[in-house]
Design a protein around this motif. Sequence first.
Motif, mmCIF file in Angstrom:
data_model
loop_
_atom_site.group_PDB
_atom_site.id
_atom_site.type_symbol
_atom_site.label_atom_id
_atom_site.label_comp_id
_atom_site.label_asym_id
_atom_site.label_seq_id
_atom_site.Cartn_x
_atom_site.Cartn_y
_atom_site.Cartn_z
ATOM 1 N N MET A 286 -6.834 5.314 23.768
ATOM 2 C CA MET A 286 -5.583 4.805 22.777
ATOM 3 C C MET A 286 -6.081 4.781 21.297
ATOM 4 O O MET A 286 -5.060 4.582 20.488
ATOM 5 N N CYS A 287 -7.218 4.931 20.842
ATOM 6 C CA CYS A 287 -7.670 4.978 19.540
ATOM 7 C C CYS A 287 -7.322 6.236 18.720
ATOM 8 O O CYS A 287 -6.909 7.364 19.209
ATOM 9 N N ASN A 288 -7.098 5.946 17.510
ATOM 10 C CA ASN A 288 -7.017 7.153 16.459
ATOM 11 C C ASN A 288 -8.231 7.743 16.344
ATOM 12 O O ASN A 288 -8.919 7.089 15.684
ATOM 13 N N ARG A 289 -8.438 8.972 16.664
ATOM 14 C CA ARG A 289 -9.683 9.611 16.469
ATOM 15 C C ARG A 289 -9.663 10.521 15.095
ATOM 16 O O ARG A 289 -10.625 11.134 15.023
ATOM 17 N N ASN A 290 -8.801 10.434 14.286
ATOM 18 C CA ASN A 290 -8.858 10.851 13.154
ATOM 19 C C ASN A 290 -8.381 9.889 11.848
ATOM 20 O O ASN A 290 -7.351 10.142 11.066
ATOM 21 N N PRO A 291 -9.232 8.960 11.852
ATOM 22 C CA PRO A 291 -8.830 8.034 10.935
ATOM 23 C C PRO A 291 -9.293 8.249 9.306
ATOM 24 O O PRO A 291 -10.037 9.132 9.058
ATOM 25 N N ARG A 292 -8.795 7.733 8.367
ATOM 26 C CA ARG A 292 -9.040 8.023 6.898
ATOM 27 C C ARG A 292 -10.406 7.189 6.842
ATOM 28 O O ARG A 292 -10.583 6.125 7.084
ATOM 29 N N THR A 293 -11.425 7.670 6.141
ATOM 30 C CA THR A 293 -12.912 7.021 5.892
ATOM 31 C C THR A 293 -13.129 7.099 4.470
ATOM 32 O O THR A 293 -12.141 7.905 3.828
ATOM 33 N N ILE A 294 -14.085 6.683 4.221
ATOM 34 C CA ILE A 294 -14.402 6.940 2.640
ATOM 35 C C ILE A 294 -16.227 6.655 2.666
ATOM 36 O O ILE A 294 -16.632 5.837 3.615
ATOM 37 N N SER A 295 -16.585 6.999 1.425
ATOM 38 C CA SER A 295 -17.986 7.002 1.465
ATOM 39 C C SER A 295 -18.466 5.760 0.792
ATOM 40 O O SER A 295 -17.729 5.325 0.006
ATOM 41 N N PRO A 296 -19.841 5.273 0.967
ATOM 42 C CA PRO A 296 -20.225 4.044 0.067
ATOM 43 C C PRO A 296 -20.268 4.005 -1.183
ATOM 44 O O PRO A 296 -20.220 3.164 -2.027
ATOM 45 N N ASP A 297 -20.472 5.359 -1.614
ATOM 46 C CA ASP A 297 -20.680 5.621 -3.001
ATOM 47 C C ASP A 297 -19.474 5.839 -3.877
ATOM 48 O O ASP A 297 -19.424 5.977 -5.027
ATOM 49 N N ALA A 298 -18.122 5.954 -3.132
ATOM 50 C CA ALA A 298 -16.956 6.097 -3.779
ATOM 51 C C ALA A 298 -16.500 4.953 -4.580
ATOM 52 O O ALA A 298 -17.223 3.842 -4.324
ATOM 53 N N MET A 299 -15.801 5.035 -5.771
ATOM 54 C CA MET A 299 -15.501 3.766 -6.487
ATOM 55 C C MET A 299 -14.276 2.983 -5.756
ATOM 56 O O MET A 299 -13.698 3.423 -4.753
ATOM 57 N N ALA A 300 -14.627 1.677 -5.760
ATOM 58 C CA ALA A 300 -13.560 0.735 -4.949
ATOM 59 C C ALA A 300 -12.126 1.029 -5.384
ATOM 60 O O ALA A 300 -11.378 1.071 -4.371
ATOM 61 N N VAL A 301 -11.705 1.315 -6.414
ATOM 62 C CA VAL A 301 -10.583 1.770 -6.962
ATOM 63 C C VAL A 301 -9.947 3.074 -6.312
ATOM 64 O O VAL A 301 -8.962 3.049 -5.926
ATOM 65 N N GLU A 302 -10.829 3.987 -5.785
ATOM 66 C CA GLU A 302 -10.604 5.053 -5.019
ATOM 67 C C GLU A 302 -10.256 4.534 -3.549
ATOM 68 O O GLU A 302 -9.309 5.259 -2.835
ATOM 69 N N ALA A 303 -11.010 3.762 -3.186
ATOM 70 C CA ALA A 303 -10.643 3.277 -1.806
ATOM 71 C C ALA A 303 -9.182 2.479 -1.680
ATOM 72 O O ALA A 303 -8.402 2.863 -0.834
ATOM 73 N N MET A 304 -8.879 1.845 -3.030
ATOM 74 C CA MET A 304 -7.430 1.157 -2.870
ATOM 75 C C MET A 304 -6.277 2.271 -2.922
ATOM 76 O O MET A 304 -5.309 2.263 -2.189
ATOM 77 N N GLN A 305 -6.674 3.447 -3.646
ATOM 78 C CA GLN A 305 -5.637 4.384 -3.687
ATOM 79 C C GLN A 305 -5.729 5.257 -2.583
ATOM 80 O O GLN A 305 -4.469 5.727 -2.119
ATOM 81 N N LYS A 306 -6.542 5.373 -1.886
ATOM 82 C CA LYS A 306 -6.786 6.223 -0.495
ATOM 83 C C LYS A 306 -5.717 5.395 0.472
ATOM 84 O O LYS A 306 -5.168 5.945 1.380
ATOM 85 N N MET A 307 -6.098 3.900 0.529
ATOM 86 C CA MET A 307 -5.308 3.081 1.452
ATOM 87 C C MET A 307 -3.851 3.222 1.207
ATOM 88 O O MET A 307 -2.830 3.092 2.147
ATOM 89 N N GLU A 308 -3.502 3.446 -0.107
ATOM 90 C CA GLU A 308 -1.821 3.419 -0.353
ATOM 91 C C GLU A 308 -1.380 4.742 -0.378
ATOM 92 O O GLU A 308 -0.084 4.893 -0.540
ATOM 93 N N SER A 309 -2.135 5.668 0.015
ATOM 94 C CA SER A 309 -1.741 7.132 -0.272
ATOM 95 C C SER A 309 -0.664 7.548 1.083
ATOM 96 O O SER A 309 -0.930 6.955 2.192
ATOM 97 N N PRO A 310 0.123 8.567 1.144
ATOM 98 C CA PRO A 310 0.974 9.069 2.080
ATOM 99 C C PRO A 310 0.231 9.606 3.255
ATOM 100 O O PRO A 310 -1.077 9.621 3.127
ATOM 101 N N PRO A 311 0.724 9.587 4.389
ATOM 102 C CA PRO A 311 2.101 9.592 4.777
ATOM 103 C C PRO A 311 2.487 7.956 4.832
ATOM 104 O O PRO A 311 3.548 7.534 4.852
#
Length: 340
Positions: A286-311
């Motif tokens: 039942m898991c989602n096998r295509n989740p959004r992920t991020i790199s440890p070296d990405a900026m934290a603000v980029e993580a925030m933007q990625k969480m809030e992005s569509p859909p």
Amino acid sequence: MGSLPPSLDLPSPSKQALIDPDSILSLFKSQQKYLNFFFQNLDLSQTLAFTQTLLNAKGTIYFSGVGKSGFVARKISQTLVSLGIRSGFLSPLDALHGDIGILSPLDVLVLFSKSGNTEELLRLVPCAKAKGAYLIAVTSTEANGLVGLCDSKVFLPLERELCPFDLAPVTSTAIQMVFGDTVAIALMAARNLTKDEYAVNHPAGRIGKSLIFKVKDVMKKQEELPVCKEGDLIMDQLVELTSKGCGCLLVINDQYHLIGTFTDGDLRRTLKASGEGIFKLTVGQMCNRNPRTISPDAMAVEAMQKMESPPSPVQFLPVIDQQNILIGIVTLHGLVSAGL
């Protein structure tokens, strides 16, 4: 027993005064007109010489002023400090009682005064000159006491104050602030200040955090991670799902490669669709096998933007390295708690 004091005969409150919208609009238009007068009549050659002097300063750039001009002088000094430029505010009164000892022949002292005849500054000037500092008068009158005593000058054209009596220093302080902050940005550009350098000077504020903090600085890791294997039964992982405060399970294989995610929302949907059948279902089914992920070296603000992005927004991002190995999780709550 003592008697109560007689009741006071207070006047009844008068009708509350109201601001006339036409009047306030007229004031803003008048202020715009007076500011435009400043922009249209500012001597660019004086401004350029002033800015170049500050840029070439070998020592510290000090600012001084009295009253409202003093507040402006202090603010401009703080702006320069935030840009990594050595600067400070020198109180005219304190300077005459020992603080002038901080001045050296390598320093520049900028004196802000609308009239140029401020008594405290006029008393300060000969003492500052005796210390060898370079003095600049910034005034809104061309002929005044400070101009004749300082090494150079800048005239800030002032048509009049917005005050109906032409007395309260509201327009004059506005143009002082505009002038000082614009010069500060010119210095910033001339020194080729980078975003990273600017952020280093603002580590505790949201500006600095958004430019400094990386995902690896704010992520959860190791024993904080809500991990499970794809063959684990969903109902056996409820404690892991709810105890780590992430609202999800991170599904991994034996090599810690990320396979997918299973959220508390997935649990509710699975329970509604499968009923008692959920007791036989595995997380991997039942898991989602295509989740959004991020790199440890990405900026934290980029993580925030990625969480809030569509859909649709999400509350977390698994943190993986280049080999898809799970090394952490960053949550929306964690980012907000960090001040981002």
